[in-house]
Design an enzyme around this catalytic site. Structure first.
Site, PDB file in Angstrom:
ATOM      1  N   ASP A 148       0.823  -1.210   0.000  1.00 45.69           N
ATOM      2  CA  ASP A 148       0.000   0.000   0.000  1.00 45.69           C
ATOM      3  C   ASP A 148       0.867   1.274   0.000  1.00 45.69           C
ATOM      4  O   ASP A 148       2.096   1.205   0.034  1.00 45.69           O
ATOM      5  CB  ASP A 148      -0.884  -0.059   1.265  1.00 45.69           C
ATOM      6  N   GLU A 181      -0.636   1.698  -5.218  1.00 47.27           N
ATOM      7  CA  GLU A 181      -0.214   3.094  -5.150  1.00 47.27           C
ATOM      8  C   GLU A 181      -1.328   4.023  -5.635  1.00 47.27           C
ATOM      9  O   GLU A 181      -1.126   5.232  -5.744  1.00 47.27           O
ATOM     10  CB  GLU A 181       1.092   3.206  -5.950  1.00 47.27           C
ATOM     11  N   TRP A 182      -2.484   3.415  -5.955  1.00 47.09           N
ATOM     12  CA  TRP A 182      -3.727   4.123  -6.300  1.00 47.09           C
ATOM     13  C   TRP A 182      -3.663   4.885  -7.632  1.00 47.09           C
ATOM     14  O   TRP A 182      -4.511   5.734  -7.897  1.00 47.09           O
ATOM     15  CB  TRP A 182      -4.139   5.086  -5.177  1.00 47.09           C
ATOM     16  N   GLY A 183      -2.602   4.651  -8.402  1.00 51.09           N
ATOM     17  CA  GLY A 183      -2.519   5.335  -9.695  1.00 51.09           C
ATOM     18  C   GLY A 183      -1.986   6.753  -9.601  1.00 51.09           C
ATOM     19  O   GLY A 183      -1.940   7.472 -10.605  1.00 51.09           O
ATOM     20  N   ASP A 203      -9.770   3.822  -3.745  1.00 51.68           N
ATOM     21  CA  ASP A 203     -10.496   2.631  -3.302  1.00 51.68           C
ATOM     22  C   ASP A 203     -11.905   2.529  -3.873  1.00 51.68           C
ATOM     23  O   ASP A 203     -12.632   3.510  -3.968  1.00 51.68           O
ATOM     24  CB  ASP A 203     -10.602   2.630  -1.773  1.00 51.68           C
TER      25      ASP A 203
END
Ligand code: GLA
Length: 388
Positions: A148, A181-183, A203
């Site tokens: 994460d 890394e959520w982009g 998320d």
């Protein structure tokens, strides 16, 4: 002096080089992850009961083999030697024993941690402990690490993820490396040689099109995947986040569409529902082998949005052996009548047999017009096979 210069020349490219176990994810990984339903309420028994339910429901046979324990498995503090340790109340037998249990049942063992100093829920993160943690994971038999990005401070994403990738590689144990890394810094542009999959968004939450501070419904995520298709392929997948199929905020039609479109996206299929208590309808969605085969097609091409009209979308995915998957998605609130003249789809060449993958029956060939009912927020998903 000459020696020093030569050494520098030799060392620099090695430092920037990323090591990655090849061939671990020829098709998008499939499994179950604890986060979407259970968040921090996890423990050994839940994981064991989930494993049993995955077997009983047919999900394991359908391909869901990674069981991934998300945030909250750790003790709040490392031990005096800096080792990361599980919470003794939640996981009294320890992670090695749990890994052995899962392996004995034929599963693979996945775990979550974070590239920052702490995980998003405040447990110890991996920053500065990458090699030590990777050795611990390998010694527990971990097969999959979701890493994460909370509490990363000013760290550079590419460098940080590369360090953990190299640490995993150095253990000698093949571990699928899932970057979460959520982009933020477009990992699809730099992570191909570092990890096997990378999150492309923030998320997901269990609704169709709601927006919350840190999360959103799958409809928004779907829209944000447009254009990313060229970055995915065997061993390097875009990850639009885990499945909400079967969770309370989605209707059955919304769950079916979500699943169909994630398969068109060649998304990793990580179920995120309570599989111990799911309805037969939800089990039938998650275990539809013909739909899963679209996701898992060995050609490994991510599908794309071919058309967007008010209320209607057409998504297409090229498959092996000259086949195509086409998904007609009604994103509106009214039921529509669908009339398809297949010759309008420019990627099709010749005549195809049409198989409706949710009705599980052949419905003719593409040389004739197709008429069908497409209810609100539902899909018609077909596989087209060239007529010989
Ligand atoms: C982040 C990730 C989620 C989940 C949580 C756990 O928000 O994106 O998928 O792992 O952390 O805290």
């Amino acid at each position: 002096m000459k020696k020093i210069i030569l050494l520098t020349v030799l060392i620099l490219p090695i430092c920037a080089f990323a090591e990655k176990f090849k061939g671990l994810a020829p098709t998008p990984p499939m499994g179950w992850n604890s986060w979407n339903t259970f968040e921090l309420n996890i423990n050994e028994n839940l994981i064991k009961e989930t494993a049993e339910a995955l077997i009983k429901s047919g999900m394991k046979d359908a391909g869901y083999t990674y069981i991934v324990i998300d945030d909250g498995w750790e003790s709040m503090e490392r031990d005096p030697n800096g080792n990361i340790v599980p919470d003794p109340n939640k996981f009294p037998a320890g992670m090695k024993a749990l890994g052995d249990y899962l392996h004995d049942k034929g599963f693979k063992f996945g775990i979550h941690n974070c590239a920052g100093t702490k995980t998003c829920a405040g447990y110890p993160g991996g920053r500065g402990h990458e090699f030590q943690d990777a050795r611990a994971y390998a010694s527990w038999g971990v097969d999959y690490l979701k890493y994460d990005w909370c509490n990363h401070g000013t760290a550079n994403a590419e460098e940080t993820y590369r360090t953990m990738g190299n640490a995993l590689y150095a253990t000698g144990r093949p571990i699928v490396y899932s970057l979460c890394e959520w982009g933020n810094t477009k990992p699809w542009e730099w992570a191909k040689d570092i990890g096997h999959l990378w999150r492309t968004t923030g998320d997901i939450t269990d609704c169709y099109d709601c927006q919350q501070v840190y999360s959103m419904g799958w409809k928004f995520i779907l829209a944000s995947q447009i254009g990313l298709e060229k970055y995915a392929g065997p061993d390097h997948w875009n990850d639009p986040d885990m499945l909400e199929v079967g969770n309370p905020g989605l209707t059955l039609a919304e769950s079916r569409s979500h699943f169909s479109l994630w398969c068109i996206l060649a998304a990793p299929l990580m179920a995120g529902n309570d599989v111990r208590k799911m309805s037969d309808d939800i089990r039938d969605i998650l275990t539809n082998k013909e739909v899963i085969a679209i996701d898992q097609d060995p050609l490994g091409k991510q599908g794309y949005q071919y058309m967007l009209h008010v209320g209607k979308e057409i998504w297409a995915k090229e498959l092996s052996n000259g086949c195509w998957a086409v998904c007609f998605f009604n994103n509106g609130l009214d039921d529509v009548k669908l009339k398809i003249n297949w010759s309008n789809l420019p990627f099709l060449k010749g005549n195809y047999e049409i198989r409706d993958l949710w009705q599980k029956k052949n419905i003719g060939t593409t040389d004739k017009e197709y008429l069908g009912d497409l209810p609100a927020r539902d899909v018609i998903l077909v596989k087209l096979t060239p007529v010989k």
